[in-house]
Design an enzyme around this catalytic site. Sequence first.
Site, PDB file in Angstrom:
ATOM      1  N   ASP A   1       0.868  -1.175   0.000  1.00  0.00           N
ATOM      2  CA  ASP A   1       0.000   0.000   0.000  1.00  0.00           C
ATOM      3  C   ASP A   1       0.911   1.234   0.000  1.00  0.00           C
ATOM      4  O   ASP A   1       2.115   1.150   0.264  1.00  0.00           O
ATOM      5  CB  ASP A   1      -0.945   0.001   1.213  1.00  0.00           C
ATOM      6  CG  ASP A   1      -2.181   0.894   0.955  1.00  0.00           C
ATOM      7  OD1 ASP A   1      -2.123   1.762   0.054  1.00  0.00           O
ATOM      8  OD2 ASP A   1      -3.182   0.745   1.670  1.00  0.00           O
TER       9      ASP A   1
HETATM   10  C1  BGC Z   1      -5.020   3.257  -0.097  1.00  0.00           C
HETATM   11  C2  BGC Z   1      -5.087   2.256  -1.222  1.00  0.00           C
HETATM   12  C3  BGC Z   1      -4.922   2.955  -2.544  1.00  0.00           C
HETATM   13  C4  BGC Z   1      -3.603   3.700  -2.534  1.00  0.00           C
HETATM   14  C5  BGC Z   1      -3.313   4.440  -3.823  1.00  0.00           C
HETATM   15  C6  BGC Z   1      -3.803   4.153  -0.188  1.00  0.00           C
HETATM   16  O1  BGC Z   1      -3.927   5.208   0.700  1.00  0.00           O
HETATM   17  O2  BGC Z   1      -5.036   2.595   1.140  1.00  0.00           O
HETATM   18  O3  BGC Z   1      -6.311   1.575  -1.180  1.00  0.00           O
HETATM   19  O4  BGC Z   1      -4.987   2.035  -3.589  1.00  0.00           O
HETATM   20  O5  BGC Z   1      -3.616   4.654  -1.474  1.00  0.00           O
HETATM   21  O6  BGC Z   1      -4.072   5.575  -3.929  1.00  0.00           O
END
Ligand code: BGC
Length: 774
Positions: free
Chosen positions: A281
């Site tokens: 993530d």
């Molecule tokens: C989120 C993810 C997301 C990623 C990219 C993170 O803050 O938890 O679900 O895909 O950002 O934007």
Amino acid sequence: MRLAALALLCVAAVSFSFESATAADAARPRLAPTLSPDARAELALKEMSPKEKRSLVFGYFGSPKPDASYRPPQAARMGSAGYVPGVPRLGIPPQWETDAGLGVATQGASTDAYRERTALPSGLATAATWDPQLAERGGAMIAAEARASGFNVLLGPGADLVREPRGGRSFEYAGEDPLLAGTIAGAAIRGIQSQHVVAVLKHFALNDQETGRTLLSADIDRGQARESDLLAFELAVEQGDPGAVMCAYNRINGVYACESRWLLEAVLKRDWGFAGYVMSDWGAVHSTEIAALAGLDQESAAVFDHEPYFGAPLEEAIAAGKLPQARVDDMARRILRAMFAVGVVEHPIDDAPAPIDFAADERTAEADEAQGIVLLKNAGGVLPLARDTSRLLVVGGHADRGVLSGGGSSTVYPAGGNAVPDAGPQGWPGPEVYLPSSPLAALMGQSPQSRIRYLSGNDVGEAVRQAKWADRVIVFATQWAAESQDVSLTLTGNQNALIAAVAAANAHTVVVLETGGPVLMPWLSQVAAVLETWYPGSGGGEAIAGVLFGAVDPSGHLPVTFPESLQQLPHVSLPGTGRPAGQAFQVEYRAGAAVGYKWYDRHGLKPLFPFGYGLSYTRFDYGALRARVENRRLVVSFEVKNVGQRAGAAVPQVYVGPKAGGWEAPKRLAGWSKVPLAPAASARESVTVDPRLLSTFDQGSQSWRIAPGSYEIRLGESAAAADVRLSAEVRLPAWRHGARWTERWRLPGRQPPSPRDPPSAVSAARLSPNRPGA
Ligand code: BGC
């Protein structure tokens, strides 16, 4: 006309890629579609320099940082979540990554170029359809829009169980039951990847609340995790075969999810045979060799981490002998394999955006929502509304302008722009986006002869006065939920007071909820009807009006339990609330595997609305329930008949429990059918139960075990005892199966991974809050 143009474009794209693949076969065997993805990945890998391999495992954010401290590489799609360069000399395209599970999002607060795309209803709405085909169709629709927008990696769907009804991201997920969530997420993955776009199953694992998401440790017995949260992911991996899995922000039993060798190497890659890659993530990486040796294959948007761990530090770790080159090869091989398997290589993305048929895509979203709306109460048959209703009052929820959607990285900016641009916070995790699909306009369309008035609801006195004028009142109530913050179960502002006051003035008051998940309903006994519409998605206004006027029979069933009060929850107050910023904490998973309805069952609690619940405008009868063991599988069959006057769809649910006890809860969902039936029509349905749903996971022997004995089978319209229609008993023999479940390998074209020893590593937990909303 527009459609025809689209179709031509698709044919052109397909024939181009086919030609380029065949012509190049001899010179570039890695591109030969006749070879397996593994063989092609191996061939490509052999031709790659160490630097090229490393470039595949290091990701960039696709948007500028608002403080101008970072600008993405030129080749990134501006305003996107991520970018990983390709290897052009070998025909390996870049990975262009976009959020998320509900449609194509735009990232980056500073961007003024929002991509306007079609939004599916929230994940909970799709789960509430109990219809994997709709989930698959929705996945295909958003992935086609992603491809048309220049992306070949879609960062969704999510399969974390809704353990915590206040969870700010529950709306993105597929509910509280592992079978339902895994099935719906698996179907969404199949849909996404049918468009040659890599699906990313997230957030692995136990990312169940937003409060302190980068600081908390989810503490749970490993065996119980296998029976609940991990089972949802396991089923989704098996049924969908995603190219990638995203490891989560949180720690699990003290170890960061992205550093957990148990989670990534042992469970995901070894036991489940996951052949794709693990990406982090955004901001979830805390180390180089620890994470790499634990099974992390790609660092996403490294600018969010404290260091570019998989950049220069990775090269240094290899040079210092801390990380074998073989592991880096494995990381690159997994990424390449996924790209070949999903068809990203031979179906290249055009640089120029392709046209999108927004009208058709909105119909896909609307069909999903129409099946996901849950009718919770319908006293005296107040619904469906009669088309000759002469005076209808609509109040609140910006129903004159549109329908609400959830906030954070998954926010889709709709075609036509935000219908209520000034609502809620403008900065992260906002803005609060209303999709321009007005329920009021759709209601007017359903019943042109009715006199329909609209009030914002800000003035309760005026709403009460007008309620006395109306034959029927519909109050829209909204609750905005968003990533990086959790949500209260109490409707905000004056909404509870408004509903109570209006209901006191008009006995025919209908409440339409647009919420991220469960809410408390102190006014429930006063109102005539309640519809839960979740976040309704593009075309949601039409879907709501269709159900209210009976053009569509409501057939949604709750994928989450609605609590009567906070006192019923495993944690009365949200863990981590009120802690000093940056302080780590543990969340004790008291419920263990008893998530949602299982917790209520175990403790004899009666919720406000049970899991699986949902009314219809028609009625169904059930008969001939039979349970037998066939080829060592439990098969449950039954008849269902529409005994009402209208067409509708039943969702008969099969729950199973051992008579002798010994599970985390008295019963588990073991299967279901969604059966559309005309009046007087009937169907015979059969459900084959996955043995894991009848087993407990034994940590000592690392195996699934069914205890021999009597099991009760209950067929019902929800998890509540009151909704059980038929029951039967069956004796199951003892059964045991190792954690390396082989079902997946029986799917056509799948090969089991060759057994190999995961590299040894010591997982260490360090704390570094580095994402918004920690
Ligand atoms: C989120 C993810 C997301 C990623 C990219 C993170 O803050 O938890 O679900 O895909 O950002 O934007």
